[in-house]
Write an enzyme that holds these catalytic residues in place. Structure first.
Site, short mmCIF file in Angstrom:
data_model
loop_
_atom_site.label_atom_id
_atom_site.label_comp_id
_atom_site.label_asym_id
_atom_site.label_seq_id
_atom_site.Cartn_x
_atom_site.Cartn_y
_atom_site.Cartn_z
CD GLU A 94 13.15 21.29 -26.99
OE1 GLU A 94 12.00 21.51 -27.42
OE2 GLU A 94 13.51 20.19 -26.58
CD GLU A 125 37.53 21.58 -25.27
OE1 GLU A 125 38.21 22.08 -24.37
OE2 GLU A 125 36.53 20.87 -25.05
#
Length: 311
Positions: A94, A125
């Protein structure tokens, strides 16, 4: 390296985490009317801003440190797995349309790479080595900041990213949702927003995810304010890449200057479409090249450029 922990040990570890706690009072939530469940969720979410508020001093200290590094040309890099990784990628993506940053200036790393945005990448992960590889691929420098994001605060990928970044002299921030987390301990700036057990046991995309989103909003937005990407609360570095943003650009110039539509169009043309430059040409009465020079000399800070232009 990739974790090879005994599943029984991991289960015991998870049982100590606030974000994984079971709430027996909600054991029959699936039998409630939909409106009642919605009310429960909404009530749960109201606790999140208060939990963030308790950590505002730590958040502000981290922002000031990030902004100082970025002012020297450093980058802001988020590193996380699963929901935490996706939130980092979202916040980074963004920044270019909102603040006209280079896409390489704010970066989101997710364990498992781009495919992990939409599907689970098995074992990613659990690998600190993968975090090291991802960061080395960016050519990390001491002016960069690495923000490890993990609701549990124990994710090897996030911890590995922070530990490796620290050995290279980069600034490190650890954002977790459990107290006394390994991630916060590994970072120079530990931020632990403890939101409590989730409505659905262990579903940290809920309150923990909301808390992480709020903190990441602050990290990027306030850093950009400190870097001169705004004028007051106006996004003067917005990139006008579509019709809506082109209209918003002209509205921003109008709000900042009070100029007429014709004056705004003339200024935007003279400024090559740059909102900040257009505002300066109107308020300081200078031409486009002069506005560009003043802004460059002021490191992009419009208020400083205005002060220089008007004496």
């Amino acid at each position: 390296m990739t974790s090879t922990s005994d599943p029984r040990d991991l289960r015991s570890e998870l049982e100590t985490l606030t974000t994984e706690a079971f709430r027996p009072e909600l054991a029959e939530i699936d039998r409630l009317p939909t409106l009642d469940i919605a009310r429960l969720m909404n009530a749960e979410d109201t606790a999140v801003p208060a939990a963030v508020a308790e950590r505002l001093p730590q958040i502000a200290a981290a922002i000031d440190a990030v902004a100082a590094r970025m002012a020297r040309g450093g980058r802001l890099i988020y590193a996380g797995a699963g929901t935490a990784g996706r939130l980092g990628v979202l916040d980074a993506s963004e920044c270019p349309p909102t603040f006209n940053t280079d896409p390489a200036q704010v970066v989101g790393l997710i364990a498992g790479g781009p495919p992990a945005m939409v599907t689970s990448v098995e074992g990613a992960e659990d690998s600190a080595d993968l975090a090291v590889k991802d960061l080395d691929g960016l050519g990390l420098t001491p002016d960069d900041t690495v923000v490890g994001v993990s609701a549990s605060g124990r994710t090897p990928y996030a911890i590995g990213a922070v530990e490796h970044a620290r050995t290279l002299g980069a600034l490190t921030v650890g954002l977790a949702c459990n107290a006394d987390s390994a991630l916060a301990a590994a970072a120079e700036h530990g931020i632990e927003v403890v939101v409590g057990p989730e409505l659905l046991t262990g579903s940290t995309r809920l309150k923990a995810g909301t808390a992480q989103k709020l903190v990441l909003n602050m990290l990027s937005t306030i850093t950009m304010i400190r870097l001169g990407k705004t004028y007051g609360n106006l996004m003067v570095d917005v990139r006008a890449s579509n019709d809506k943003l082109r209209a918003r650009s002209r509205r921003i110039v109008a709000l900042a200057t009070g100029a007429t539509d014709d004056e705004i169009e003339t200024a935007i043309c003279a400024a090559g479409g740059e909102v900040k430059n257009a505002i300066l040409t109107i308020l300081a009465g200078v031409d486009g090249p002069t506005a560009a020079r003043l802004l460059e000399e002021s490191d992009g800070h419009l208020r400083a450029a205005l002060a220089a232009a008007t004496g």
